[in-house]
Design an enzyme around this catalytic site. Structure first.
Site, PDB file in Angstrom:
ATOM      1  N   ASP A   1      -4.349  -0.422   2.652  1.00 58.10           N
ATOM      2  CA  ASP A   1      -3.092  -0.667   1.952  1.00 58.10           C
ATOM      3  C   ASP A   1      -2.002   0.218   2.556  1.00 58.10           C
ATOM      4  O   ASP A   1      -2.131   1.438   2.596  1.00 58.10           O
ATOM      5  CB  ASP A   1      -3.313  -0.339   0.469  1.00 58.10           C
ATOM      6  CG  ASP A   1      -2.112  -0.635  -0.413  1.00 58.10           C
ATOM      7  OD1 ASP A   1      -0.983  -0.505   0.074  1.00 58.10           O
ATOM      8  OD2 ASP A   1      -2.317  -0.963  -1.591  1.00 58.10           O
ATOM      9  N   LEU A   2      -0.912  -0.394   3.003  1.00 59.00           N
ATOM     10  CA  LEU A   2       0.153   0.374   3.626  1.00 59.00           C
ATOM     11  C   LEU A   2       0.847   1.312   2.642  1.00 59.00           C
ATOM     12  O   LEU A   2       1.246   2.429   3.000  1.00 59.00           O
ATOM     13  CB  LEU A   2       1.175  -0.575   4.267  1.00 59.00           C
ATOM     14  CG  LEU A   2       0.678  -1.161   5.583  1.00 59.00           C
ATOM     15  CD1 LEU A   2       0.742  -2.674   5.575  1.00 59.00           C
ATOM     16  CD2 LEU A   2       1.448  -0.604   6.764  1.00 59.00           C
ATOM     17  N   ASP A   3       1.015   0.891   1.410  1.00 58.28           N
ATOM     18  CA  ASP A   3       1.662   1.731   0.407  1.00 58.28           C
ATOM     19  C   ASP A   3       0.847   3.000   0.177  1.00 58.28           C
ATOM     20  O   ASP A   3       1.372   4.118   0.183  1.00 58.28           O
ATOM     21  CB  ASP A   3       1.822   0.942  -0.892  1.00 58.28           C
ATOM     22  CG  ASP A   3       3.087   1.314  -1.655  1.00 58.28           C
ATOM     23  OD1 ASP A   3       3.801   2.231  -1.211  1.00 58.28           O
ATOM     24  OD2 ASP A   3       3.370   0.681  -2.685  1.00 58.28           O
ATOM     25  N   ASP A   4      -0.445   2.837  -0.042  1.00 56.77           N
ATOM     26  CA  ASP A   4      -1.320   3.998  -0.226  1.00 56.77           C
ATOM     27  C   ASP A   4      -1.323   4.877   1.008  1.00 56.77           C
ATOM     28  O   ASP A   4      -1.296   6.104   0.906  1.00 56.77           O
ATOM     29  CB  ASP A   4      -2.746   3.524  -0.524  1.00 56.77           C
ATOM     30  CG  ASP A   4      -2.878   2.931  -1.901  1.00 56.77           C
ATOM     31  OD1 ASP A   4      -3.330   3.643  -2.804  1.00 56.77           O
ATOM     32  OD2 ASP A   4      -2.515   1.757  -2.085  1.00 56.77           O
TER      33      ASP A   4
ATOM     34  N   ARG B   1       9.236   2.839   1.463  1.00 57.13           N
ATOM     35  CA  ARG B   1       8.156   3.815   1.628  1.00 57.13           C
ATOM     36  C   ARG B   1       7.936   4.138   3.105  1.00 57.13           C
ATOM     37  O   ARG B   1       7.668   5.283   3.478  1.00 57.13           O
ATOM     38  CB  ARG B   1       6.861   3.287   1.023  1.00 57.13           C
ATOM     39  CG  ARG B   1       5.887   4.384   0.639  1.00 57.13           C
ATOM     40  CD  ARG B   1       6.173   4.928  -0.737  1.00 57.13           C
ATOM     41  NE  ARG B   1       5.855   3.936  -1.746  1.00 57.13           N
ATOM     42  CZ  ARG B   1       6.699   3.536  -2.693  1.00 57.13           C
ATOM     43  NH1 ARG B   1       7.903   4.037  -2.763  1.00 57.13           N
ATOM     44  NH2 ARG B   1       6.347   2.642  -3.587  1.00 57.13           N
TER      45      ARG B   1
END
Length: 697
Positions: A442-445, A519
């Site tokens: 996951d890119l956000d994580d 982000r």
């Protein structure tokens, strides 16, 4: 000095977090070689500055005095530290609506795994979630949803609740008023079809031969999102065989059909909602394709059907062999279990037992009640908690932060996944949302983890450097051709597919989003880059292009425009964008205009359906913290709006030192599936108070 230097100087003046780490205190830059020679510089924080426990007095506000802020931070920090697991991670419940529990109860009947005692607990939970009008909503404070109500009614009836029970009568009246099962969503119809309560002919066609479509074809499985892919592949097996488990007559749902089911029209609605001429054309085109596919499935030659089923099975077996469950999400895991059972796998087969174990791990049980979550969020919670603690003033080499950092480094994914088909030259290096999800980082994580690791001291420096280098290379390599970042894939943006009958939830794809792109900018800025970085330049173009006319940005993964605007402003501040730019000032003005009379901020989930509700709703602590963090990032660190927001957080802190969000704060799929992250109200207010205290130092 050139423009780049001016923006950098502005950022150091107006972006307090993570800016203070770079701008106000000594740095010892360390450089890492990534992307074929490009360098990123990670600032190493010097102990004892903004992170000291005994910082000097910093604020004398008439509405939020230093002692109150210090006391609130200290109490909140103690609560958060106390909830850390021994191995260093945090995890709170990611609560969903009643549909997950209804589906689990019905799954137990499909698999003949009924435990009547636990079933009774689920029925109690469903009774508690029922609205006054008899329906079930998609989120707290929302109106009744037909599909959620049908699932709850069916689950309770199968569990033995009488149709004459007042709760059942109220739900039934609402279902009939709304048009019955034919008006439900596709996944509800599929669930009913598995029990023989809906004709498979009324379900959209998804031939299993889809598995064989080549990469160059306009539609193929890699052109839909990871969550769609993991749900669809096992469904292709189920929809090919169309299994039916007949229930006793006492459990059937004849009473939910406004007209006898044999006379009901199962045709798909042809008018899209919301209406647009373009969507009307595409929707009706795809309905025509669906009619043709149904005829071909029924009458045409299918020489490749067996090969397609084998391809689907191979795809499943490969992904079920790794820990974490298929995609780490409840719907995919349950579909996988049913698909394997349909193909003859015994119930004690290791692949089935593994999925059942992961599903059971999603249960939340008390003495009287039992419900199920759709997934777990430990990497997300841990990275956010670590960032909040550091920015609240906890020493960056605190033992609990070091444990968190080591745990996060252990979770880095170094094996390829589905994403690599579109990015074959990008090495793996992301992080999952769950404990394990090797195929779908996951890119956000990943961004949140790397920002936390950049701030934590006391970790093995060589190991940390390798993690950061690998992680940043993967993240930058996943940037979309439009300049934005998505969540799990790159260039997953053929939005026309959201018009196919199967995609009535409108969330088949994973396109670039404003919050993820913000982000990405924040990550680059935290690691020492400025707006002249090529990835940052492309991302800034995406951000300018996607800004709403009001000045806000859409929030794909949090509610909603407050979340999106916070995420973007954090990114703009970190990367060194000029805070006086008109588009940044419009975003600041939008946030301030949406402040409630109580000093807080809130936004209803209904804003996903009605843009006039953007930024409007009952105040809650997490959304108030997002608004404040957005203002701080853009240089607005004082003034009436800030002081009232800080006062709201102080006044709403509970006796135990934490906060509670009375309403939901997370988004799974806009308009159809939402979440309440239980830890959001524990770490986001702490984060905002910490940044506020730091800006006045």
């Amino acid at each position: 000095m050139g423009a780049g230097g001016r923006c950098r100087r502005e950022a150091r003046r107006c972006f307090p977090s993570p800016g203070p780490c770079r701008a106000r205190y000594p740095e010892s830059p360390r450089s890492f070689n990534v992307l074929g020679g490009a360098l990123f510089h990670m600032p190493v924080l010097v102990s004892g500055d903004v992170f000291a426990e005994d910082a000097s007095p910093i604020m004398t506000s008439p509405t939020a005095v230093r002692s109150e802020v210090d006391h609130a931070i200290s109490r909140a920090r103690d609560v958060l530290l106390a909830t850390q697991a021994p191995d260093g991670h945090w995890v709170g419940e990611a609560e969903a609506n009643s549909t997950i529990t209804s589906e689990y109860l019905l799954l137990c009947h499909l698999l003949d795994r009924v435990d009547r005692e636990r079933e009774a607990k689920m029925v109690r939970y469903l009774r508690e979630r029922q609205l006054a009008d008899g329906g079930y909503s998609l989120y707290d404070g929302g109106s009744a949803n037909l599909s959620a109500t049908i699932k709850a009614y069916f689950a309770m009836k199968v569990a033995g609740v009488s149709v004459d029970d007042p709760a059942m009568a109220a739900a039934r009246a609402l279902i009939l008023e709304r048009g019955g099962p034919v008006q439900a969503d596709v996944f509800t119809k599929i669930l009913l079809a598995l029990f023989g309560e809906y004709d498979w002919r009324g379900v959209p066609s998804m031939p299993v031969e889809i598995m064989l479509l080549p990469r160059w074809s306009f539609f193929n499985l890699l052109e839909v999102s990871y969550w769609s892919r993991t749900v669809i592949v096992p469904l292709l097996i189920l929809m090919d065989s169309k299994p039916v488990m007949r229930l006793p007559e006492s459990c059937r749902l004849d009473e939910l059909w406004p007209v006898p089911r044999e006379h009901a029209s199962l045709r798909f609605p042809r008018i899209p909602r919301p209406f647009s001429p373009k969507r009307f054309i595409w929707k009706n085109l795809f309905i025509g394709v669906d009619d043709a596919l149904k005829g071909w499935e029924r009458l045409g030659p299918r020489p490749f059907r067996g090969r397609a089923i084998e391809a689907a099975l191979r795809w499943l077996e490969e992904r079920l062999a790794v820990p974490g469950g298929l995609g780490g999400i409840f719907p995919a895991m349950t579909n996988a279990v049913l698909a394997l059972r349909t193909l003859g796998y015994p119930e004690d087969h290791p692949l089935i037992r593994g999925q059942i174990k992961e599903i059971e791990n999603l249960g939340v049980e008390t003495t009287d009640s039992l419900h199920y979550a759709p997934c777990v969020s430990p990497v997300w919670d841990t990275s956010l908690a670590a960032n909040a603690l550091i920015e609240s003033g906890l020493a960056p080499d605190h033992p609990q932060l070091v444990r968190a950092g080591e745990w996060m480094m252990d979770k880095q994914i170094t094996v390829p996944g589905d994403w690599q088909v579109k990015r074959p030259d990008v090495p793996p290096g992301g992080w999952p949302f769950q404990y394990h999800n090797d195929f779908y980082p996951d890119l956000d994580d990943s961004a949140m983890v790397m920002m936390a690791l950049a701030k934590i001291q006391g970790l093995d420096p060589e190991r940390k450097a390798r993690c950061m280098e690998r992680g940043l290379a993967w993240f930058v390599g996943m940037q979309g051709s439009d300049g934005g970042w998505a969540s799990f894939d790159a260039d997953n943006s053929r939005l026309v597919f959201n018009n196919i009958p199967f995609a009535d939830h409108g969330a088949l794809l994973d396109p670039s989003t404003e919050d993820l792109t913000g982000r990405g900018l924040e990550l680059l800025g935290t690691l020492g880059h400025g707006p002249d970085h090529p990835a940052a330049q492309r991302a800034l173009g995406f951000i300018r292009k996607t800004q709403h006319e009001t000045g806000a940005w859409y929030g794909r993964w949090g509610v909603n425009y407050i979340y999106g605007t916070w995420s973007v402003l954090r990114g703009l501040g970190a990367i060194g964008e000029d805070c006086s730019a008109d588009y940044v000032q419009r975003a600041i003005a939008w946030i301030e205009q949406r402040q409630n009379d109580d000093g807080g901020w809130g936004e209803t989930l209904a804003s996903y359906e009605d843009e006039t509700l953007a930024g409007r709703g009952e105040s809650i602590p997490s959304q108030t913290a997002w608004a404040l963090l957005g203002l701080f990032a853009a240089g607005r660190t004082e003034g009436k709006a800030v002081e009232q927001g800080i006062r709201y957080l102080i006044d709403t802190q509970t006796a135990d030192g934490s906060w509670e969000d009375p309403l939901w704060n997370g988004t799974g799929f806009p308009r159809v599936f939402y979440l309440k992250y239980h830890l959001y109200a524990k770490y986001f207010p702490l984060w905002a108070l910490g940044v506020y205290r730091g800006t006045a130092a």
